[in-house]
Motif scaffolding. Structure first.
Motif, PDB file in Angstrom:
ATOM      1  N   LEU A 229       0.837  -1.200   0.000  1.00 24.84           N
ATOM      2  CA  LEU A 229       0.000   0.000   0.000  1.00 24.84           C
ATOM      3  C   LEU A 229       0.869   1.245   0.000  1.00 24.84           C
ATOM      4  O   LEU A 229       0.600   2.208  -0.730  1.00 24.84           O
ATOM      5  CB  LEU A 229      -0.931  -0.001   1.213  1.00 24.84           C
ATOM      6  N   HIS A 230       1.893   1.242   0.805  1.00 26.06           N
ATOM      7  CA  HIS A 230       2.793   2.394   0.859  1.00 26.06           C
ATOM      8  C   HIS A 230       3.419   2.647  -0.509  1.00 26.06           C
ATOM      9  O   HIS A 230       3.532   3.802  -0.954  1.00 26.06           O
ATOM     10  CB  HIS A 230       3.876   2.155   1.906  1.00 26.06           C
ATOM     11  N   GLN A 231       3.809   1.575  -1.205  1.00 24.12           N
ATOM     12  CA  GLN A 231       4.388   1.725  -2.531  1.00 24.12           C
ATOM     13  C   GLN A 231       3.365   2.293  -3.511  1.00 24.12           C
ATOM     14  O   GLN A 231       3.681   3.127  -4.362  1.00 24.12           O
ATOM     15  CB  GLN A 231       4.903   0.376  -3.046  1.00 24.12           C
ATOM     16  N   ALA A 232       2.113   1.824  -3.404  1.00 24.43           N
ATOM     17  CA  ALA A 232       1.054   2.322  -4.282  1.00 24.43           C
ATOM     18  C   ALA A 232       0.825   3.811  -4.068  1.00 24.43           C
ATOM     19  O   ALA A 232       0.651   4.577  -5.026  1.00 24.43           O
ATOM     20  CB  ALA A 232      -0.239   1.544  -4.027  1.00 24.43           C
ATOM     21  N   VAL A 233       0.816   4.224  -2.814  1.00 28.93           N
ATOM     22  CA  VAL A 233       0.615   5.636  -2.498  1.00 28.93           C
ATOM     23  C   VAL A 233       1.802   6.473  -2.982  1.00 28.93           C
ATOM     24  O   VAL A 233       1.634   7.605  -3.464  1.00 28.93           O
ATOM     25  CB  VAL A 233       0.386   5.800  -0.979  1.00 28.93           C
ATOM     26  N   THR A 234       2.997   5.922  -2.877  1.00 30.13           N
ATOM     27  CA  THR A 234       4.181   6.615  -3.378  1.00 30.13           C
ATOM     28  C   THR A 234       4.110   6.783  -4.892  1.00 30.13           C
ATOM     29  O   THR A 234       4.444   7.845  -5.442  1.00 30.13           O
ATOM     30  CB  THR A 234       5.453   5.848  -2.992  1.00 30.13           C
TER      31      THR A 234
END
Length: 246
Positions: A229-234
């Motif tokens: 999720l963090h990667q997607a938001v980044t």
């Protein structure tokens, strides 16, 4: 789990944060098949992913998250699998509702979930009522949801208002339609993620996704975690949103 970050930033870096993220949670069956397990095991692992990702979303500071849990087309699946999905929904609500209340999360449901068994409908209604006064992040579960049916219902509602003399045909615009949608009181959809490598929307938030950023990842849903999720938001933060402009 993703580290705590202030709303509007990612990891404190000050980069743009989507207010509203939606996820098509796909790949439970393939996850189980790869491990020579029954499909139920994949759905059960998918519930654990829901817990991890929704907790991570709260930590990051995402305002609203919508999860495609059961589509209006999922009734076509084998009766046993539908029953398993309903059972897992019951377990999730019973086991997680206290955490949602304590974390100030407001639970919302979109879709015609009243087609479900009466005990499940009551369980959903009670969970919504228990979190209705919460003022924090919004967790939206799409149950027996189909975007085409949602848009058709909005059209019928507006047509009825015209016939009743409550509004003029000329008053029907984008904003009027949006007010009739299930998501009318949610932030605009910023980011829509689909897991498992499939590249289609599958009748999910078709109107709302008009200017959302779309992200299709190969990760099967049970393996999609806080880091994913963090990667997607980044990735979202690195895109330029022009809305038809330059």
């Amino acid at each position: 789990m993703a580290s705590e970050a202030a709303p509007g930033s990612i990891g404190g870096a000050g980069t743009a944060l989507p207010r509203h993220v939606a996820i098509i949670m796909d790949g439970n069956g393939r996850w189980a098949k790869k491990r020579f397990l029954p499909r139920f095991a994949g759905h059960k692992a998918g519930v654990e992913a829901v817990r991890a990702v929704t907790r991570a979303a709260r930590a990051i500071g995402i305002e609203a998250m919508t999860l495609y849990a059961f589509s209006s087309e999922n009734w076509r699946r084998p009766e046993e699998e539908v029953s398993d999905l309903m059972g897992l929904l019951r377990i999730f609500i019973r086991s997680d509702i206290d955490e949602l209340v304590q974390e100030n999360v407001r639970l919302r449901v979109i879709g015609d979930y009243r087609r479900f068994a009466p005990d499940l409908v009551k369980l959903v209604d009670d969970a919504i009522a228990r979190t209705a006064a919460n003022s924090g992040p919004i967790l939206v579960i799409a149950l027996n949801y189909g975007a085409q049916a949602e848009i058709a219902a909005a059209a019928r509602s507006l047509a009825a208002k015209v016939v009743a003399g409550e509004m003029a045909v000329e008053a029907i615009d984008d904003a009027a339609i949006e007010r009739e949608l299930d998501t009318h009181d949610l932030p605009p959809l910023d980011l829509l993620i689909r897991t498992s490598g499939e590249v289609r929307l599958s009748n999910f938030l078709l109107w709302q996704a008009a200017y959302a950023e779309l992200l299709f990842v190969d990760t099967l849903w049970p393996d999609f975690d806080a880091a994913a999720l963090h990667q997607a938001v980044t990735t979202f933060a690195q895109r330029q949103r022009r809305y038809g402009g330059l």
